[in-house]
Design a protein around this motif. Structure first.
Motif, PDB file in Angstrom:
ATOM      1  N   SER A   1      15.362   0.591   2.593  1.00  0.00           N
ATOM      2  CA  SER A   1      14.036   0.782   2.993  1.00  0.00           C
ATOM      3  C   SER A   1      13.670   1.073   1.388  1.00  0.00           C
ATOM      4  O   SER A   1      14.169   1.664   0.750  1.00  0.00           O
ATOM      5  CB  SER A   1      13.639   2.011   3.748  1.00  0.00           C
ATOM      6  OG  SER A   1      14.355   3.168   3.419  1.00  0.00           O
ATOM      7  N   ARG A   2      12.693   0.353   1.210  1.00  0.00           N
ATOM      8  CA  ARG A   2      11.682   0.652  -0.215  1.00  0.00           C
ATOM      9  C   ARG A   2      10.361   0.809  -0.060  1.00  0.00           C
ATOM     10  O   ARG A   2       9.718   0.196   1.093  1.00  0.00           O
ATOM     11  CB  ARG A   2      11.996  -0.823  -1.233  1.00  0.00           C
ATOM     12  CG  ARG A   2      13.454  -1.151  -1.466  1.00  0.00           C
ATOM     13  CD  ARG A   2      14.044   0.113  -2.238  1.00  0.00           C
ATOM     14  NE  ARG A   2      13.175   0.359  -3.579  1.00  0.00           N
ATOM     15  CZ  ARG A   2      13.757   1.247  -4.356  1.00  0.00           C
ATOM     16  NH1 ARG A   2      14.708   1.929  -4.063  1.00  0.00           N
ATOM     17  NH2 ARG A   2      12.880   1.685  -5.447  1.00  0.00           N
ATOM     18  N   PRO A   3       9.735   1.748  -0.720  1.00  0.00           N
ATOM     19  CA  PRO A   3       8.265   1.754  -0.335  1.00  0.00           C
ATOM     20  C   PRO A   3       7.452   0.278  -0.624  1.00  0.00           C
ATOM     21  O   PRO A   3       8.086  -0.515  -1.413  1.00  0.00           O
ATOM     22  CB  PRO A   3       7.569   2.719  -1.629  1.00  0.00           C
ATOM     23  CG  PRO A   3       9.000   2.729  -2.542  1.00  0.00           C
ATOM     24  CD  PRO A   3      10.107   2.398  -1.669  1.00  0.00           C
ATOM     25  N   SER A   4       6.533  -0.049   0.026  1.00  0.00           N
ATOM     26  CA  SER A   4       5.788  -1.331   0.052  1.00  0.00           C
ATOM     27  C   SER A   4       5.110  -1.342  -1.351  1.00  0.00           C
ATOM     28  O   SER A   4       4.704  -2.253  -1.930  1.00  0.00           O
ATOM     29  CB  SER A   4       4.860  -1.437   0.961  1.00  0.00           C
ATOM     30  OG  SER A   4       3.807  -0.543   1.042  1.00  0.00           O
ATOM     31  N   GLY A   5       4.882  -0.129  -2.035  1.00  0.00           N
ATOM     32  CA  GLY A   5       4.007  -0.238  -3.366  1.00  0.00           C
ATOM     33  C   GLY A   5       2.787   0.400  -3.311  1.00  0.00           C
ATOM     34  O   GLY A   5       2.330   1.356  -4.111  1.00  0.00           O
TER      35      GLY A   5
ATOM     36  N   MET B   1       1.053   1.982  -0.752  1.00  0.00           N
ATOM     37  CA  MET B   1       0.874   3.247   0.014  1.00  0.00           C
ATOM     38  C   MET B   1       1.763   4.047   0.175  1.00  0.00           C
ATOM     39  O   MET B   1       2.869   3.636   0.679  1.00  0.00           O
ATOM     40  CB  MET B   1       0.072   2.789   1.257  1.00  0.00           C
ATOM     41  CG  MET B   1      -1.101   3.529   1.842  1.00  0.00           C
ATOM     42  SD  MET B   1      -1.594   2.747   3.301  1.00  0.00           S
ATOM     43  CE  MET B   1      -1.074   3.919   4.640  1.00  0.00           C
ATOM     44  N   MET B   2       1.949   5.573   0.340  1.00  0.00           N
ATOM     45  CA  MET B   2       2.782   6.312   0.475  1.00  0.00           C
ATOM     46  C   MET B   2       3.129   6.116   2.007  1.00  0.00           C
ATOM     47  O   MET B   2       2.194   6.146   2.789  1.00  0.00           O
ATOM     48  CB  MET B   2       2.560   7.892   0.250  1.00  0.00           C
ATOM     49  CG  MET B   2       3.502   8.904   0.669  1.00  0.00           C
ATOM     50  SD  MET B   2       4.990   8.622  -0.149  1.00  0.00           S
ATOM     51  CE  MET B   2       4.801   9.689  -1.624  1.00  0.00           C
TER      52      MET B   2
ATOM     53  N   TYR C   1       6.693   1.234   4.264  1.00  0.00           N
ATOM     54  CA  TYR C   1       8.033   0.655   3.585  1.00  0.00           C
ATOM     55  C   TYR C   1       8.197  -0.866   4.075  1.00  0.00           C
ATOM     56  O   TYR C   1       7.693  -1.357   4.981  1.00  0.00           O
ATOM     57  CB  TYR C   1       9.040   1.786   4.215  1.00  0.00           C
ATOM     58  CG  TYR C   1       9.076   2.985   3.821  1.00  0.00           C
ATOM     59  CD1 TYR C   1       9.538   3.463   2.649  1.00  0.00           C
ATOM     60  CD2 TYR C   1       8.244   3.836   4.897  1.00  0.00           C
ATOM     61  CE1 TYR C   1       9.332   4.790   2.442  1.00  0.00           C
ATOM     62  CE2 TYR C   1       8.203   5.165   4.421  1.00  0.00           C
ATOM     63  CZ  TYR C   1       8.691   5.664   3.150  1.00  0.00           C
ATOM     64  OH  TYR C   1       8.636   6.899   2.870  1.00  0.00           O
TER      65      TYR C   1
END
Lengths: 299, 299
Positions: free
Chosen positions: A245-249, A251-252, A255
């Motif tokens: 999983s990675r943050p979408s960038g 929004m907190m 993912y």
């Protein structure tokens, strides 16, 4: 062909490129992973026949942020994977090893990843300050140049050789199983291989691999969303070899998921198409590539 | 009490500690996140009443490796979470801003995370070399000291103030929603709160939060394993607010999962115990803590 990797000479990327390159194939170096991607995807007139090799995950430190970010954004295709056993050495400038008996070590130059992967060895060194550098090759270079006091480097065997350092200890990584997985990337073909069933692309391994890499980008956020995504694979008894999983960038709490999965002995093109079609009813999917599975420890 | 954070002064950790500290509460600085954990978990005679505040994930760059590694290994309890909006500034040494009109910028000092989070702004700066540093405060310090040519820093407003830099541009991060989540950690109580149902611990928020953080460590590796783990939550309609896979460290392809989940308005202690008991039939589980959910944007 030409191979683009993260430089300078002496990086692990350089090492894997030397292992997999064909005779007469030139290796060229770029200062960042982003620039390796840019050379492959955008500079086709300068480099008409270029493949890039980039690190994607380490068994100890996890996913390589810059590579994952580029895979998400750039228009490229994954065409192969390689595993490289990662071995670090502890080295000093030539002629300095005798000083280790009599002088306190003032500084150790280390890339942050090398620091994390050799943390147990470093903890045993006492009070030496750890100075972070931008690459393992750079750690060797700094140690060579900083002769005002006793300094050392956590670096690669290859970089120690290139910068003429003396190796004091080998295999100082926390785990002997320490391994980095690399991906070979090429400019994306107009037609996506593997899904359409066509193998019309110019390369030599499209549609013929059994391993698939995708990025899944959920359209919403509700209880059980990831569970529904995974049900597609579990229901078909398809083995996930990796999920990250990675943050979408933007929004907190939002993912995206990098998923690698494999078919047994042969890519089931129709089955894979159905799987992706179903996934696309609840998420966006970016197909990164289809390629043969490599064995860990071999290349 | 005393608050331990990553230093030096001017880091984002310092900023969040100033926002949440009680009057008269002292803030002390450690050079690495590992040392913040060590002070909290191992140095009870020196610091009898210490809480640590550590960054755990950023909305753009993802999980903080060092924090996740310590949460996995150290004996501590998570007692609160805080969100901090992350804003970067572009700053030069006092009196140098006029030179920006006439001279080419030679170097930009930046922490690798700041580099990643401000990559669009940096790409617009032309050919200035980006030099990586070990903290945002260090970037400001280097810019102050390197006056041989025109240099600048990506840094925090607070660090720019501490090192007397002049701010040229504010809010240079890629996303205005850029946020970092911090956890408050304390020494683990002998009895685990929330699960036993007792609130016998010395602190002020155990057992009363609705958010739970655990690490799930699968015992095997087979198709559908993660799916089975998630079925426990999906079947109870419990919302996962975060799942992050990390390598277990000892072997490529073996992962552990950091999972945060939340109950609606009140922690269902019995329900949670059943959930964890069930999970423990197929995986190992480490309970990290139970704490109130914070709102993004507020602290």
């Amino acid at each position: 062909m030409t191979i683009a990797v993260l430089g300078p000479k002496g990086t692990f990327s350089h090492e894997i490129a030397e292992t997999v390159c064909d005779r007469d194939e030139e290796i060229i170096f770029f200062p960042t992973i982003r620039e390796v991607f840019a050379a492959v995807t955008e500079r086709s007139s300068e480099y008409p026949d270029l493949r890039g090799i980039v690190p994607v995950e380490n068994s100890g430190a996890g996913g390589v942020f810059e590579t994952l970010e580029c895979l998400l954004k750039e228009d490229c295709t994954v065409r192969a994977e390689y595993y490289l056993p990662i071995r670090y050495v502890f080295a000093v400038a030539k002629g300095k090893s005798a000083d280790m008996q009599t002088q306190a070590l003032a500084k150790v130059y280390a890339h942050p990843q090398a620091h994390a992967q050799c943390s147990a060895f470093l903890a045993g060194l006492g009070n030496a300050a750890v100075v972070h550098t931008t690459s393992n090759a750079k750690s060797a270079e700094e140690t060579l140049n900083d002769v005002s006091e006793l300094t050392a480097a956590l670096t690669t065997r290859s970089a120690a050789g290139i910068y003429g350092l003396e190796i004091i200890r080998e295999n100082i990584q926390n785990y002997d199983t320490n391994t980095t997985r690399f991906l070979e990337i090429r400019r994306a073909a107009p037609e996506k291989p593997g899904v359409s069933g066509s193998s019309a692309d110019s390369g030599d391994c499209c549609g013929c691999g059994t391993k698939c890499s995708i990025v899944v980008m959920p359209k919403g956020n509700y209880p059980g969303l990831l569970y529904r995504i995974l049900s597609v694979f579990a229901g078909r008894e398809i083995n996930l070899t990796r999920i990250e999983s990675r943050p979408s960038g933007d929004m907190m709490g939002k993912y995206v998921f990098f998923i690698d999965y494999e078919f047994g002995s042969e890519l089931d093109v129709d089955g894979n198409k159905k799987l992706l079609d179903w996934l696309r009813t609840i998420t966006e999917v970016k197909e990164l590539g289809y390629y043969p599975e490599a064995k860990i420890g071999g290349v």
